[in-house]
Each structure stands twice: as C-alpha cells, then as structure tokens.
Design an enzyme around this catalytic site. Sequence first.
Site, PDB file in Angstrom:
ATOM      1  N   SER A 124      -4.595 -71.396  22.851  1.00 50.33           N
ATOM      2  CA  SER A 124      -3.807 -70.997  24.016  1.00 50.33           C
ATOM      3  C   SER A 124      -2.523 -70.271  23.625  1.00 50.33           C
ATOM      4  O   SER A 124      -1.900 -69.622  24.463  1.00 50.33           O
ATOM      5  CB  SER A 124      -3.457 -72.225  24.861  1.00 50.33           C
ATOM      6  OG  SER A 124      -4.610 -72.831  25.392  1.00 50.33           O
ATOM      7  N   GLY A 134      -6.893 -72.178  27.637  1.00 46.90           N
ATOM      8  CA  GLY A 134      -7.048 -70.861  27.044  1.00 46.90           C
ATOM      9  C   GLY A 134      -5.836 -69.983  27.305  1.00 46.90           C
ATOM     10  O   GLY A 134      -4.969 -70.321  28.117  1.00 46.90           O
ATOM     11  N   GLY A 148      -3.668 -66.193  28.086  1.00 42.66           N
ATOM     12  CA  GLY A 148      -3.722 -65.031  28.959  1.00 42.66           C
ATOM     13  C   GLY A 148      -3.440 -65.331  30.422  1.00 42.66           C
ATOM     14  O   GLY A 148      -3.079 -66.446  30.806  1.00 42.66           O
ATOM     15  N   CYS A 195      -5.686 -76.978  32.100  1.00 40.42           N
ATOM     16  CA  CYS A 195      -4.871 -75.819  31.723  1.00 40.42           C
ATOM     17  C   CYS A 195      -5.394 -74.554  32.409  1.00 40.42           C
ATOM     18  O   CYS A 195      -5.342 -74.441  33.618  1.00 40.42           O
ATOM     19  CB  CYS A 195      -4.823 -75.693  30.201  1.00 40.42           C
ATOM     20  SG  CYS A 195      -3.471 -74.664  29.591  1.00 40.42           S
ATOM     21  N   GLN A 213      -6.211 -73.406  36.589  1.00 42.82           N
ATOM     22  CA  GLN A 213      -5.868 -72.166  37.286  1.00 42.82           C
ATOM     23  C   GLN A 213      -7.129 -71.460  37.800  1.00 42.82           C
ATOM     24  O   GLN A 213      -7.123 -70.884  38.901  1.00 42.82           O
ATOM     25  CB  GLN A 213      -5.081 -71.263  36.340  1.00 42.82           C
ATOM     26  CG  GLN A 213      -3.747 -71.867  35.916  1.00 42.82           C
ATOM     27  CD  GLN A 213      -3.219 -71.295  34.616  1.00 42.82           C
ATOM     28  OE1 GLN A 213      -3.820 -70.403  34.016  1.00 42.82           O
ATOM     29  NE2 GLN A 213      -2.094 -71.827  34.158  1.00 42.82           N
ATOM     30  N   GLY A 237       2.032 -70.804  30.747  1.00 41.38           N
ATOM     31  CA  GLY A 237       3.035 -69.883  31.253  1.00 41.38           C
ATOM     32  C   GLY A 237       2.738 -69.423  32.659  1.00 41.38           C
ATOM     33  O   GLY A 237       3.519 -68.664  33.241  1.00 41.38           O
ATOM     34  N   HIS A 278      -2.635 -81.270  29.085  1.00 39.32           N
ATOM     35  CA  HIS A 278      -3.619 -81.541  28.042  1.00 39.32           C
ATOM     36  C   HIS A 278      -3.847 -83.036  27.826  1.00 39.32           C
ATOM     37  O   HIS A 278      -3.160 -83.674  27.029  1.00 39.32           O
ATOM     38  CB  HIS A 278      -3.169 -80.901  26.726  1.00 39.32           C
ATOM     39  CG  HIS A 278      -3.228 -79.411  26.749  1.00 39.32           C
ATOM     40  ND1 HIS A 278      -4.332 -78.704  26.313  1.00 39.32           N
ATOM     41  CD2 HIS A 278      -2.337 -78.494  27.170  1.00 39.32           C
ATOM     42  CE1 HIS A 278      -4.103 -77.410  26.461  1.00 39.32           C
ATOM     43  NE2 HIS A 278      -2.903 -77.253  26.987  1.00 39.32           N
ATOM     44  N   GLU A 306      -6.167 -84.290  26.187  1.00 40.16           N
ATOM     45  CA  GLU A 306      -6.764 -84.475  24.856  1.00 40.16           C
ATOM     46  C   GLU A 306      -5.739 -84.398  23.736  1.00 40.16           C
ATOM     47  O   GLU A 306      -6.114 -84.474  22.563  1.00 40.16           O
ATOM     48  CB  GLU A 306      -7.842 -83.414  24.625  1.00 40.16           C
ATOM     49  CG  GLU A 306      -7.346 -82.066  24.131  1.00 40.16           C
ATOM     50  CD  GLU A 306      -6.474 -81.288  25.108  1.00 40.16           C
ATOM     51  OE1 GLU A 306      -5.784 -80.358  24.662  1.00 40.16           O
ATOM     52  OE2 GLU A 306      -6.480 -81.615  26.301  1.00 40.16           O
TER      53      GLU A 306
END
Length: 371
Positions: free
Chosen positions: A46, A225, A227, A253, A257, A297, A343, A345
Amino acid sequence: MSSAILVLEDGTVFEGDAYGAVGETFGEAVFSTGMTGYQETLTDPSYHRQVVAMTAPHVGNTGWNDEDDESSKIWVAGYVVRDPARRPSNWRSTRSLEAELDRQGIVGISGIDTRALTRHLRERGAMKAGISSLHADPATLLAKVREQAPMTGANLLADVSVKENYVIPAKGARRYTVAALDLGIKSNTPRRMAERGIEVHVLPAGSSIEDVLAVNPDAVFLSNGPGDPATADTQVELTRAVLDRNIPLFGICLGNQILGRALGFGTYKLKYGHRGINQPVMDRTTGKVEVTAHNHGFAVDAPLEGVAETPYGRVEVSHVCLNDNVVEGLRLLDRPAFSVQYHPEAAAGPHDADYLFDRLVELIEGARNNA
C-alpha cells in the site's frame, strides 16, 4: 557519509545524510506514526510510490530479519528518518535496516528534523517529494518533483497484484474457502484466515466474477492496496457482482473504499491521511474503542449518522476514527457484507481488531444457515 536533500513540491528543502541506497527517488511524501513495525511498513504494498517519513526519532534498532516481510520486497519509494540506529540490537536480526535498504535500492535520507517535516505535511497536506544523494541543487530536484504524477487519479493495482492464483492452505481441517482479491495483500492476512480453518485462494486484481466463482468460495475478501480508489472501476464492478449473488464479503483498506463505491458512495483524498499503528477507532456495534493500524490517504464519503439506503439495501457506518470522524467501516444490514478502513491483520500490532476475522467466520456461518 554522503549528503542528501529532500525537496517538497512547495519548494521546502531539508538537508541531511544519505541513508540506504545512493541515488534519486520521487513519490508522495507522507508520515507514519508507528514506533515499531518499520519492516512491515516498508514491505506493505500500500506504500507503493510514497516517500515515508517516520515520526519516531530512532529507527532501525531491531535491524532486519527474513521472517517479518509482508510481501516479496520493499515498496516505499523513499525513506526518511531522523536518527538511524548505529547498529541493530535484536536476537532475530540478520542485518541492519540500512543494509537492506541499500540491497533493494531504496533511496533515503537521515539526520533531518522529521518533527518539522511532519508538522509541515499536517498543515499543508501530503505532497509530491524527491530525495537525492546524487545532486545537491534543490532547484533542479524541485523541477523534477513537480513533473511527477499525483496520487490522485493513480491506478497502481497492476504494479502490486499477483499475476497468477496461489493458495494458502488452512491450518488443520479446512472449514471454509475464501477468494481473496489481491490489490496489494499483506502476508499476514491469509495467515490470519488460515488459522481459522480458511483455505485462501489469492486472485489477481483484474479477476472477473467467473474467476471468483471458479474457486467456489464461501466468501470473497477485498485486500488493502495503493492508489486512488476512484480508478478501481473493474474491482467495483466485481464487488457488485458478488453482492448480487449474496456471497459473503469482507474488505479492508482499499477494499473498504471499493465496497463503498459499489454501494454508491463517493471517495475523497484526505489532507494527510492516517498512517501508523496507534489510531483510535470506535466500533459502533459494540461501543468499544480499538487502537488500530492504518495506511490510507483516501476515505469513503458516507453519512456518519443513521442508515443509508443503497441498491443493495440498508448500510450503516460501523466504525469511525475518533481523531477526525473519518469513516472507518461499513456494514450492510440486508446482505452479508462488511468492511473496515484499517488493518486487523497488523503483524506488528496492535491486535485489537483481530476479532474482525472471527466476524468473517460468523458471516460465512450465517450465510450457510440461511441457505
């Protein structure tokens, strides 16, 4: 020791020492507030195309080992630390952090005031940056920084995703099968599922619904991930196809989205994001506050209060960040799907959110009982 400079998009310059590989690199300047777990941070896909500044002043104390990587390589574009350890001190260490950065060609800088850098990014927002230990001319480096593509609008999934399917077997008897869409998945994610009797089939980011159904999954998982989620149209359509079939779904994460977009919500870029392992989040379903690991972000633009009506039924915001009220989780009330922005994990800790993998098991069991 070679000198190095860090130049931000707005022209701010920091001078320090070369750390890691000697060279030149560019990315989005962000900061991480974790005091431990730097190896997991560096190998988290990420962080692809980001120059990561550590707010903790001492970094590298525990060196580097071959067990804690979250992927096959270091993904950060550049690394910024204030006071690197002169020598590692940990029984599991096999080499120093700087040696590993150098081995993998990661350009960094040390000896700068990372507190000042962090405050600058909090006030001005995350921005493009460059590090150079080859040239000391800030104007030249600044011109190159401003030529770089922004993170907004960036689709980076093909860079980080697996190219072919692979399987992580369940520990002990296989109870369930999960199709995990690799958008930059971390190694500990399928490991946490395997410990609960789940066989995890990791699929490329561009997989179709037919690819997912071929696994005959009890549930689908959308990973973290890098972007801009606004570019993940293929994954949004896949998510809608999964929801249409009432297959249990869990996302984290970027997966949160993508689920948000599939439900009809928008996404937006945060001023400076959440990165680190000490972010307070409230689970609204229990009222408990968790200390959690973050790396995002962007965020989902969903109503914090009440229940929203979507094409897939009622949805509520299940988790919220207590620092800034950012949406940190979604829960569908009429279909078997939920997600979180952080997260669970997190290998380096904290482990407050590990229970979410148990919720995935409960979701699968509930779907079986209702079949």
